[in-house]
Design an enzyme around this catalytic site. Sequence first.
Site, PDB file in Angstrom:
ATOM      1  N   GLY A 110       0.219  -1.250   0.159  1.00  0.00           N
ATOM      2  CA  GLY A 110      -0.361  -0.303  -0.026  1.00  0.00           C
ATOM      3  C   GLY A 110       0.727   1.388  -0.324  1.00  0.00           C
TER       4      GLY A 110
ATOM      5  N   ILE B 271      11.723   2.952   6.663  1.00  0.00           N
ATOM      6  CA  ILE B 271      10.289   3.038   7.145  1.00  0.00           C
ATOM      7  C   ILE B 271       9.273   4.723   7.612  1.00  0.00           C
ATOM      8  CG2 ILE B 271       9.975   2.797   9.858  1.00  0.00           C
ATOM      9  CD1 ILE B 271      10.444   0.038   8.558  1.00  0.00           C
ATOM     10  N   LEU B 272       8.240   4.831   7.007  1.00  0.00           N
ATOM     11  CA  LEU B 272       7.775   6.270   7.265  1.00  0.00           C
ATOM     12  C   LEU B 272       7.677   6.361   8.496  1.00  0.00           C
ATOM     13  CD1 LEU B 272       5.896   5.049   3.944  1.00  0.00           C
ATOM     14  CD2 LEU B 272       8.411   6.487   3.297  1.00  0.00           C
TER      15      LEU B 272
ATOM     16  N   THR C 226       2.929   3.952  13.702  1.00  0.00           N
ATOM     17  CA  THR C 226       2.393   2.602  12.997  1.00  0.00           C
ATOM     18  C   THR C 226       3.643   1.264  12.327  1.00  0.00           C
ATOM     19  OG1 THR C 226       2.408   4.067  10.864  1.00  0.00           O
ATOM     20  CG2 THR C 226       0.844   4.908  12.519  1.00  0.00           C
TER      21      THR C 226
ATOM     22  N   GLU D 197       3.092  -7.603   6.174  1.00  0.00           N
ATOM     23  CA  GLU D 197       2.954  -9.505   6.277  1.00  0.00           C
ATOM     24  C   GLU D 197       4.235  -9.797   6.773  1.00  0.00           C
ATOM     25  OE1 GLU D 197       1.144  -8.409   2.608  1.00  0.00           O
ATOM     26  OE2 GLU D 197       0.307 -10.327   2.504  1.00  0.00           O
TER      27      GLU D 197
END
Lengths: 669, 324
Positions: free
Chosen positions: A487, A559-560, A564, A635
Site C-alpha cells: 500500500g 520506515i515512513l 505506525t 505481513e
Amino acid sequence: MVSRAVGAPIARLEGPAKVSGAARYAADYPQDHLAYGWIVPSPVPRGRLDAVLTDPAAADVLAVLWHGNAPQLQSSDDPELAVLQSDRIAYRGQPLALVVATTLEAARRAAQLIRLDITAEEHDVELRADHPDHYRPEKVNPDVPADTGEGDVEAALVAAPVAVDVTYTVPALHNNPMEPHATIARWDGDELVLYDSNQHPSGIAEAVGAVFGLTAERVHVITEHVGGGFGSKGTARPNAVLAALAAWVTERPVQVVLPRQAMFSVVGHRAPTVQRLRIGAEADGTLTAIDHQTWTQTSRLFEFVESAAVVTRDMYPVPNLRTAHRVVPLDVPTPRWMRAPGEAPGMVALECALDELATELGADPLDLRLRAADPGLAACLRAGAERFGWSGRDHRPRQRREGDWWIGTGVAGATYPATAMPSTARVRALADDNFEVAIGAADLGTGARTVLAQIAADELGVPVEAIRIRIGDSTLPAASVAGGSSGSASWGWAVTGACRLLKSEHRDEAVFDTTDLVERQNRKDRHARGAHFAEVRVDAVTGEVRVSRLFGMYDAGRILNPRTARGQFLGGMIMGMGMALHEESVLDPAAGTWVNHDLAEYHVPTHADVEWIDAAWLDRPDDDLNPIGARGIGEIGIVGSPAAILNAVWHATGTRIRDLPARPDKLLE
Amino acid sequence: MKNFEYRTATGPADGLEEGAVFLAGGTNLVDLMKLGVATPDVLVDVNRLPLHSVDELADGGVRIGAAVRNSDLAADRRIRTAYPVLSQALLAGASGQLRNMATTGGNLLQRTRCRYFMDATMPCNKHRPGSGCPARDGDHRNLAVLGGSPACIATHPSDMAVALAALDAVIQVDGPAGARSIPVTELYRLPEDAPERDTTLAHGELITSVDLPALPVAARSAYRKARDRASYAFAIGSVAAALRVEDGLVSDVRLAFGAVAPKPWRAVTAEDALRGRPATPENFRAAATAELEAARPLRDNAYKIPLIRNLTVAILTSLRGDVR
C-alpha cells in the site's frame, strides 16, 4: 524551513475520531428507511436446495430472497459473487437465502424460522496428502507457477551427509478482523452506492458493478474507516452483492452485516496445508538441496491455492531446489488471502525444518542460517541476535528449568516480496495554503492516511497539518488494493508523483498515474527481510506455553512512520504467536464445517499472552526500488515468528511440534 | 432472536409460567438467545431483588447473595482471606468485563460451551433432545472424561462452581414449593439419558444465595486452571484444593476438578485416599490416579487424565509448602 515528516512518529490522524466513536465504519451511515438483511446459511456441505418455505405471517419481513426468486446476476470471474443464483450447495454456511426486514431482530428471527427443503449429498471435507483427487494447479496465489525445479534434488539428498525429511501441518485459520464484513447498499436511480468494509474501494466498485451489469463509474463505494481485514476484505464478498440485490428488490437501502459465525464460511480463510520438507547439507552446514512439497485444499466453486512452498524459492540460495504444490477440491468454503498467504505457513515448515537440520548437524541454528542467508537477512540475524542476547546459548534442548517452567529460545528468518501496484493520485492546492491529496486507497487501521500525509507534506515542503487527505472512496483516483504489503509503496509513489508534478509545473492540480513506472519496476526481484527471536516458557505441569520475549529485526527499506510501523510489525508478530500456539479452525468431518466459529472458541492471543514484545529495524532506505524507499511491512511480522516460537518450544522441552498449534495437550508429560 | 416479554421480578419466588426464565447478568443467557439455542418467552429480571450483599453467618460462614457480581465477590476481603480458592477461581474465569456483569447465581447456572450445544444448526441432545451427540465422534478435545453418558459428554464451564464444590457450599433456593437448601454437589445432575436437564432445580426455583460453611481448612486453599491461552478461555482442566497437614499427615483435604465432567467434580475418592496419610507428592499422585480410575476418555481428550493428575500433585504440593 520545514523538518521532514517522513520518519517522524506521528500519531494516526484519525485516532481521535476513532477513540471518540466519531469515525464511521461501513454500517454506521444513517439511511432513511433502512432495511436489514440476514443470511440463511446452508446447514449441509453439499446438496441441492429445492425450496425455501417461509412463515407468511412473519411481520416486518420485506422479502425472502433465494435462487427461486432472486433477480438474475451477470456472471463474473468470482463464483462466490453469484449469490442466490443456483440450487447447488458448495459448502456448509453458504448463503442460501437472504431475509430482508424492517428491523434487524425481525430479519434474524425470520431467518431462524425459515425452512429449507434440501436434498443433501455425500460430502468430502478432509484434506489428506494422499487424497486421490489431488492435482497440480496451473498457477498458485498470487499468480506464479505451481512447481519449480533446479538441479537434481533426489541425487543431492542421497549424497548429502546430513539431511532431514519432515512433514508439518498447519490447520485452517481465519482472518477475524474486528469489524465484520459489512455493507449498506442503496440505489440512487440506476447507480449503486455501497458503504462497504473492504481493502480496495475501486476493485469493489468494479466487481460488484460487473455482477449488476454496471461500469465501475456507476458504483460508488465508500470505505472511510475499516476495522481490519488481514486479506479477507481484498475483494468484494457476498455481503456486498446481497445488500445490493436486496436494495434493488425492496427499493430501500439495505444493510448486511455478517455475524462472526458467518465470517468463518462466507469470506475466506487460510487453507490448511500439509508440507513435506527435505533438506540436505554438507557436514559444515552448507545447504545442498531443498525439496518443499505442499498439499492444500480449495472449494469446488473456485480454485485458490495457498502457495506455501513459494517462500522457499526466495529464501536460501541452494543448487538443487524443488518446490511443488498439489491441491484437492473439497466441499468446503473457498480459501482466500490471509496475512502473508503462502509465506506464513510456508515459513513455518522451512524454518522449523532448518532448525531440525541444525540439530542433526549439532550446529547453532543461527550460524546455520547465517551461512545460507543473503546480506539483508544476515544483517537482520546478526543485529537481532545481538539485541536479543543469543550468544552463549546452550543449543541442546531441555536444559533450562526454573520451577515448573522449561525455558527455551528460538530463531527464524523472514522474507516478504517488496512490490508496488499501479495507482493514481490527485493533488490540489487549496485557497487556504493547504493541499488536498486524493487517492482511492483504504486505511485498514494501519496508518495509511497518516503516512500519505507525511509523504505529501515533504514533497510539497509544508507541514503535515497543511495536508488534507481524502481516501476510502471509489470516485477518487483509483488506488491498488491495501494488501500484499504494497500500500504505502504503491500509493506513496502516486502521491509523490502528483506532488512533484504540481510543484514543477506550478499548477493548482496534478494527477499522477504510476502504471507505466510500476510495470517496469516490478521486474526487479526485491524482498523485505527479517529475523525473529523468541523466548518461551513451557509449564511442566500443564504443557501451557507462554512467550516471555518476542523480538523482530527487519530490513524493510525506509520506515515512513516508526509509530505506525511498530504497530504493524508487532501486530504481525502477535498474529504469528496465535498461529504457533492458539489459532486453529477445528473441522468436524461429519458436519463438514468448522465448529469453533466465534472469538470465544477460535483463540487469538489476548493481552495476557503478550508478555514482552519489541520490533526494530535496520535504517536502510531502498531508494532505487521506488521513490518512497519502502519495502512494505504489513505481513513480514507473521512470516517467521511462528517458527521462532515453535523452535523455542522444542529448545525448552525437546518436543518437536509439527502439527500446529502447539497446544498444551501436545506438550503434556 | 425470538421476541420475548421482559419484566422485573418482585419477589424471590415469583411464580414462573411455562416458557419463562430468570435473567441475572445475562452473560450467557443472552448469547444463547441470540444464537437461537435458548428461546424463552418471558425474561424475569432478578437484578433488582435484594440479593447483592455478602454477609457473615452466625456459625462463622459466609452468605453470598445470588446477585453479587463475580468481580465484587473475588475482591471481597473475607473471601480472599478465608476462602482464597474461591477468589482465585473467580479471577481465573472469563474476562474483566464479563466478571463485572456475571452473578453468583447465574454463574452456577451457565450452560456448557460444548461447540455443538452452542450451534442451533447442529444436532445436540442437550438443546434438542433425541437429536444425537455429534461430539462423541467429532470435536471433543475439551469434553468430559468423567460422568458423561452416551447421550452427552458436555462439561460444566464454571470455574467458580469448582471452588464451591471443594468448599461444601450450600445453595439456598426459593420457589413455588417454598425454600430449600441444596449442597452444590447435588445441584447438578449427570446427563444419563436426559442431558437437557442440567440441574436438580424445579422450574421457577430461584437461587437466592450461596452459603459457605465455616471451614478452617479453606484458609489454605488454591485454584489452578490450565487453558489454551493466558486469559479469556475456558479451562481444559482445573483443580480446586484445600489442605491441612499436621505432623506430616493430611488431616483435612478438599479437592474438586473442573472441565472434566458435566458438573464440578468433587474428588471424594482422592480425598479418602489422602486423609491421615503422609502429605507427599507420591501420595498426592496416587490419590489423583485413584480418582481418575473412573475416567472414560474418547479419542482426543485422554490428555485430561495426566493434566488433572499433574495439577493435583502441583497444587497440593504447593499448599503443603513447608508444613511438616
